[in-house]
Write a protein that holds these residues in place. Sequence first.
Motif, PDB file in Angstrom:
ATOM      1  N   LEU A   6       0.830  -1.204   0.000  1.00  0.00           N
ATOM      2  CA  LEU A   6       0.000   0.000   0.000  1.00  0.00           C
ATOM      3  C   LEU A   6       0.865   1.255   0.000  1.00  0.00           C
ATOM      4  N   ASN A   7       1.907   1.228   0.803  1.00  0.00           N
ATOM      5  CA  ASN A   7       2.820   2.367   0.883  1.00  0.00           C
ATOM      6  C   ASN A   7       3.482   2.619  -0.476  1.00  0.00           C
ATOM      7  N   GLN A   8       3.938   1.569  -1.119  1.00  0.00           N
ATOM      8  CA  GLN A   8       4.572   1.699  -2.436  1.00  0.00           C
ATOM      9  C   GLN A   8       3.584   2.250  -3.463  1.00  0.00           C
ATOM     10  N   GLU A   9       2.362   1.727  -3.445  1.00  0.00           N
ATOM     11  CA  GLU A   9       1.346   2.188  -4.390  1.00  0.00           C
ATOM     12  C   GLU A   9       1.006   3.654  -4.148  1.00  0.00           C
ATOM     13  N   LEU A  10       0.914   4.033  -2.893  1.00  0.00           N
ATOM     14  CA  LEU A  10       0.626   5.435  -2.563  1.00  0.00           C
ATOM     15  C   LEU A  10       1.701   6.344  -3.152  1.00  0.00           C
ATOM     16  N   PHE A  11       2.955   5.984  -2.975  1.00  0.00           N
ATOM     17  CA  PHE A  11       4.032   6.826  -3.490  1.00  0.00           C
ATOM     18  C   PHE A  11       4.092   6.814  -5.020  1.00  0.00           C
ATOM     19  N   ILE A  16       2.810  10.569  -9.718  1.00  0.00           N
ATOM     20  CA  ILE A  16       2.017  10.998 -10.869  1.00  0.00           C
ATOM     21  C   ILE A  16       1.337  12.328 -10.571  1.00  0.00           C
ATOM     22  N   VAL A  17       0.747  12.423  -9.407  1.00  0.00           N
ATOM     23  CA  VAL A  17       0.025  13.640  -8.999  1.00  0.00           C
ATOM     24  C   VAL A  17       0.981  14.832  -8.904  1.00  0.00           C
ATOM     25  N   ALA A  18       2.197  14.597  -8.429  1.00  0.00           N
ATOM     26  CA  ALA A  18       3.156  15.673  -8.204  1.00  0.00           C
ATOM     27  C   ALA A  18       3.535  16.419  -9.477  1.00  0.00           C
ATOM     28  N   SER A  19       3.281  15.820 -10.611  1.00  0.00           N
ATOM     29  CA  SER A  19       3.652  16.474 -11.874  1.00  0.00           C
ATOM     30  C   SER A  19       2.572  17.437 -12.372  1.00  0.00           C
ATOM     31  N   ASP A  20       1.449  17.521 -11.658  1.00  0.00           N
ATOM     32  CA  ASP A  20       0.335  18.366 -12.098  1.00  0.00           C
ATOM     33  C   ASP A  20      -0.205  19.152 -10.908  1.00  0.00           C
ATOM     34  N   GLU A  21      -0.045  20.474 -10.956  1.00  0.00           N
ATOM     35  CA  GLU A  21      -0.457  21.321  -9.835  1.00  0.00           C
ATOM     36  C   GLU A  21      -1.949  21.183  -9.531  1.00  0.00           C
ATOM     37  N   ASN A  22      -2.767  21.093 -10.560  1.00  0.00           N
ATOM     38  CA  ASN A  22      -4.212  20.957 -10.360  1.00  0.00           C
ATOM     39  C   ASN A  22      -4.541  19.644  -9.636  1.00  0.00           C
ATOM     40  N   LEU A  23      -3.881  18.563 -10.050  1.00  0.00           N
ATOM     41  CA  LEU A  23      -4.080  17.276  -9.372  1.00  0.00           C
ATOM     42  C   LEU A  23      -3.607  17.334  -7.921  1.00  0.00           C
ATOM     43  N   MET A  24      -2.504  18.039  -7.667  1.00  0.00           N
ATOM     44  CA  MET A  24      -2.023  18.173  -6.288  1.00  0.00           C
ATOM     45  C   MET A  24      -3.064  18.870  -5.415  1.00  0.00           C
ATOM     46  N   ARG A  25      -3.658  19.944  -5.923  1.00  0.00           N
ATOM     47  CA  ARG A  25      -4.688  20.664  -5.157  1.00  0.00           C
ATOM     48  C   ARG A  25      -5.884  19.757  -4.868  1.00  0.00           C
ATOM     49  N   LYS A  26      -6.333  19.023  -5.879  1.00  0.00           N
ATOM     50  CA  LYS A  26      -7.466  18.112  -5.695  1.00  0.00           C
ATOM     51  C   LYS A  26      -7.127  17.002  -4.700  1.00  0.00           C
ATOM     52  N   THR A  27      -5.917  16.482  -4.779  1.00  0.00           N
ATOM     53  CA  THR A  27      -5.484  15.409  -3.883  1.00  0.00           C
ATOM     54  C   THR A  27      -5.434  15.890  -2.445  1.00  0.00           C
ATOM     55  N   ILE A  28      -4.859  17.058  -2.240  1.00  0.00           N
ATOM     56  CA  ILE A  28      -4.779  17.616  -0.889  1.00  0.00           C
ATOM     57  C   ILE A  28      -6.172  17.844  -0.321  1.00  0.00           C
ATOM     58  N   LYS A  29      -7.062  18.381  -1.135  1.00  0.00           N
ATOM     59  CA  LYS A  29      -8.438  18.615  -0.694  1.00  0.00           C
ATOM     60  C   LYS A  29      -9.113  17.293  -0.316  1.00  0.00           C
ATOM     61  N   ALA A  30      -8.919  16.263  -1.128  1.00  0.00           N
ATOM     62  CA  ALA A  30      -9.518  14.956  -0.850  1.00  0.00           C
ATOM     63  C   ALA A  30      -8.947  14.344   0.432  1.00  0.00           C
ATOM     64  N   ILE A  31      -7.650  14.448   0.615  1.00  0.00           N
ATOM     65  CA  ILE A  31      -7.018  13.904   1.820  1.00  0.00           C
ATOM     66  C   ILE A  31      -7.544  14.617   3.065  1.00  0.00           C
ATOM     67  N   LYS A  32      -7.684  15.936   2.996  1.00  0.00           N
ATOM     68  CA  LYS A  32      -8.213  16.686   4.140  1.00  0.00           C
ATOM     69  C   LYS A  32      -9.633  16.252   4.474  1.00  0.00           C
ATOM     70  N   ARG A  33     -10.453  16.012   3.447  1.00  0.00           N
ATOM     71  CA  ARG A  33     -11.829  15.536   3.680  1.00  0.00           C
ATOM     72  C   ARG A  33     -11.821  14.173   4.363  1.00  0.00           C
TER      73      ARG A  33
END
Length: 79
Positions: A6-11, A16-33
């Motif tokens: 799971l840890n490997q898959e998460l990273f 992939i997400v780190a290469s796209d600022e919009n995806l990073m914002r969405k990911t952070i928002k989802a994690i906070k929720r």
Amino acid sequence: MTSMELNQELFRQLAIVASDENLMRKTIKAIKRIIEKKEEQDTTEMTREQFMARVEQAERGKTLRFDSVEDIDRYVRSL
């Protein structure tokens, strides 16, 4: 899936997400929720800020003595 897998898959996915600022914002928002939802469901745990506030309050208040860890646990849960 094991914890290590799971840890490997998460990273992998985060790379992939780190290469796209919009995806990073969405990911952070989802994690906070997700975290907020978990905190709402788990009422037995307190945040670090809540814990530190209680420690400060305890330092100003009366001194208590406990004979066992179980006594401390019962007292803390009663607060």
